[in-house]
Design a protein around this motif. Structure first.
Motif, mmCIF file in Angstrom:
data_model
loop_
_atom_site.group_PDB
_atom_site.id
_atom_site.type_symbol
_atom_site.label_atom_id
_atom_site.label_comp_id
_atom_site.label_asym_id
_atom_site.label_seq_id
_atom_site.Cartn_x
_atom_site.Cartn_y
_atom_site.Cartn_z
ATOM 1 N N ILE A 230 63.195 125.324 16.015
ATOM 2 C CA ILE A 230 64.009 124.686 17.514
ATOM 3 C C ILE A 230 64.533 123.396 16.920
ATOM 4 C CG2 ILE A 230 63.563 123.910 19.636
ATOM 5 C CD1 ILE A 230 60.976 125.704 19.784
ATOM 6 N N VAL A 231 65.738 123.142 17.132
ATOM 7 C CA VAL A 231 66.346 122.085 16.543
ATOM 8 C C VAL A 231 67.314 121.470 17.830
ATOM 9 C CG1 VAL A 231 68.508 121.275 15.006
ATOM 10 C CG2 VAL A 231 67.052 123.270 14.392
ATOM 11 N N PHE A 232 66.978 119.951 17.924
ATOM 12 C CA PHE A 232 67.537 119.327 19.100
ATOM 13 C C PHE A 232 68.962 118.651 18.614
ATOM 14 C CE2 PHE A 232 63.270 120.140 20.346
ATOM 15 C CZ PHE A 232 63.489 120.422 21.692
ATOM 16 N N PRO A 233 70.059 119.175 18.735
ATOM 17 C CA PRO A 233 71.190 118.456 18.159
ATOM 18 C C PRO A 233 71.783 117.428 18.942
ATOM 19 C CG PRO A 233 72.086 120.419 19.377
ATOM 20 C CD PRO A 233 70.261 120.315 19.362
ATOM 21 N N GLN A 234 72.244 116.266 18.361
ATOM 22 C CA GLN A 234 73.185 115.201 18.831
ATOM 23 C C GLN A 234 74.257 114.872 17.964
ATOM 24 O OE1 GLN A 234 72.524 113.502 21.780
ATOM 25 N NE2 GLN A 234 74.428 112.982 21.235
ATOM 26 N N TRP A 235 75.288 114.997 18.355
ATOM 27 C CA TRP A 235 76.637 114.476 17.834
ATOM 28 C C TRP A 235 76.644 113.109 17.913
ATOM 29 C CZ3 TRP A 235 81.106 111.839 18.950
ATOM 30 C CH2 TRP A 235 82.198 112.185 18.351
ATOM 31 N N GLU A 236 77.041 112.190 16.814
ATOM 32 C CA GLU A 236 77.267 110.792 17.071
ATOM 33 C C GLU A 236 78.364 110.592 16.028
ATOM 34 O OE1 GLU A 236 73.889 108.422 16.260
ATOM 35 O OE2 GLU A 236 72.771 109.203 17.839
ATOM 36 N N PRO A 237 79.239 109.679 16.391
ATOM 37 C CA PRO A 237 80.386 109.588 15.649
ATOM 38 C C PRO A 237 80.177 108.999 14.255
ATOM 39 C CG PRO A 237 80.907 108.513 18.003
ATOM 40 C CD PRO A 237 79.518 108.988 17.638
ATOM 41 N N ASP A 238 80.835 109.312 13.376
ATOM 42 C CA ASP A 238 80.615 108.921 11.923
ATOM 43 C C ASP A 238 79.231 109.067 11.383
ATOM 44 O OD1 ASP A 238 83.395 108.017 11.829
ATOM 45 O OD2 ASP A 238 82.773 106.326 13.004
ATOM 46 N N ALA A 239 78.221 109.668 12.065
ATOM 47 C CA ALA A 239 77.038 109.721 11.565
ATOM 48 C C ALA A 239 76.678 110.895 10.725
ATOM 49 C CB ALA A 239 75.932 110.122 12.875
ATOM 50 N N PRO A 240 75.915 110.617 9.464
ATOM 51 C CA PRO A 240 75.592 111.746 8.458
ATOM 52 C C PRO A 240 74.871 112.411 9.086
ATOM 53 C CG PRO A 240 74.652 109.588 8.031
ATOM 54 C CD PRO A 240 75.405 109.326 9.165
ATOM 55 N N ALA A 241 74.778 113.861 8.441
ATOM 56 C CA ALA A 241 74.219 114.890 9.124
ATOM 57 C C ALA A 241 72.346 114.618 8.450
ATOM 58 C CB ALA A 241 74.671 116.403 8.487
ATOM 59 N N VAL A 242 71.684 114.491 9.474
ATOM 60 C CA VAL A 242 70.236 114.158 9.139
ATOM 61 C C VAL A 242 69.484 115.133 10.090
ATOM 62 C CG1 VAL A 242 68.373 112.744 9.090
ATOM 63 C CG2 VAL A 242 70.678 111.838 8.640
#
Length: 305
Positions: A230-242
């Motif tokens: 179960i993955v809670f995604p959150q897009w953030e500008p210029d954020a590296p994938a973590v």
């Protein structure tokens, strides 16, 4: 088995105007009536791969999206929704008939399908591993789901995760993926081969574009999937994938907050959700670039980096 694309445009309109179009989405049979011509053409494009069911048989959901007659037909034309003789929502402009149809189909499942724990979440599968993506609007959930579906993941749903009571298996209900505003262009750039219906402006959710689901996902709608994460995604500008782990107790509460019928189901809902949380690894996931997200999700599916 015949599917929606087996019908000519005239036959499709005759079904919608007459006995109704009976077609299957996952475990549900929908009977749809409508007198709106552009809704028929949208269904032909987006639902061409879906199996037809014999007219007059059992249907789980009876839906009617109609354009009222009289002066209203010409002055600010509208579409209204009727379900089992009731009108639970206000009419919308007729240009919004296609997204309105999708919202109403979601509403039917989330309000009636209590044979499952229903979670407001996208869900995809690869290599037998089901990944659930719960998240509020604006988190990038549907964009991420669409990108995964375009890169070979099986789409179970972009909106509703159905968890079966007893064994906790995930029940597919694949339908067109609803993308909004900037996400439409993001996916068009990411996957130029993706097929969209007409883009509709000025809805309560902004600009909406419906992405046709992969045919393979529709054809495999009868195949259950086992939950893996179960993955809670959150897009953030210029954020590296973590990708960061979520404690199991926190995971349970966050999923409960995103479930439509957890409280209504009582002890059964608790048992189903507890089993899901026990079987699934939990994560939060921040990202800005879809290619980076694909690498991390392929690793979750057991693919070598």
């Amino acid at each position: 088995m015949l599917n929606v694309s087996s019908l000519t445009p005239a036959q499709l309109r005759a079904c919608l105007d007459g006995p109704g179009l009976d077609f299957q989405t996952g475990p549900f049979v929908n009977r749809l009536h409508s007198n709106i011509p552009h809704l028929a053409s949208g269904l032909a494009l987006l639902y061409g791969d879906y199996p037809l069911r014999a007219a007059g048989g059992f249907a789980d959901f009876h839906l009617n999206l109609s354009q009222p007659g009289g002066l209203r037909r010409w002055w600010r034309p509208q579409v209204r929704f009727e379900q089992d003789g009731r009108h639970p929502f206000k009419p919308l402009p007729v240009t919004q008939a296609q997204p309105f149809c999708e919202w109403m189909m979601n509403w039917c499942v989330s309000n009636r399908a209590h044979g499952y724990l229903v979670i407001h979440a996208a869900v995809v599968e690869k290599n037998g591993r089901g990944i659930i993506l719960p998240a509020p609007p604006g988190s990038g959930k549907s964009t991420l789901c669409a990108a995964l579906a375009c890169r070979g993941w099986r789409l179970l749903s972009d909106e509703l995760t159905l968890v079966r009571h007893g064994d906790g298996m995930l029940v597919p209900v694949p339908r067109p993926i609803s993308l909004k505003n900037r996400s439409i262009d993001v996916i068009r750039e990411f996957a130029p081969e993706a097929v969209f219906g007409s883009v509709v402006h000025g809805t309560m959710k902004g600009t909406v574009g419906l992405l046709r689901p992969p045919a393979a996902s529709v054809h495999r709608a009868g195949e259950l999937a086992a939950p893996h994460a179960i993955v809670f995604p959150q897009w953030e500008p210029d954020a590296p994938a973590v990708l960061e782990p979520t404690p199991r107790a926190r995971l349970f509460m966050r999923v409960a907050d995103n479930a439509f019928n957890y409280t209504l189901l009582g002890a059964q809902g608790f048992a189903t959700l507890a089993g899901l949380a026990e079987r699934s690894a939990g994560y939060t996931f921040k990202y800005s670039k879809l290619d980076e997200a694909m690498t991390i999700f392929d690793a979750l599916a057991g693919n070598a980096p």
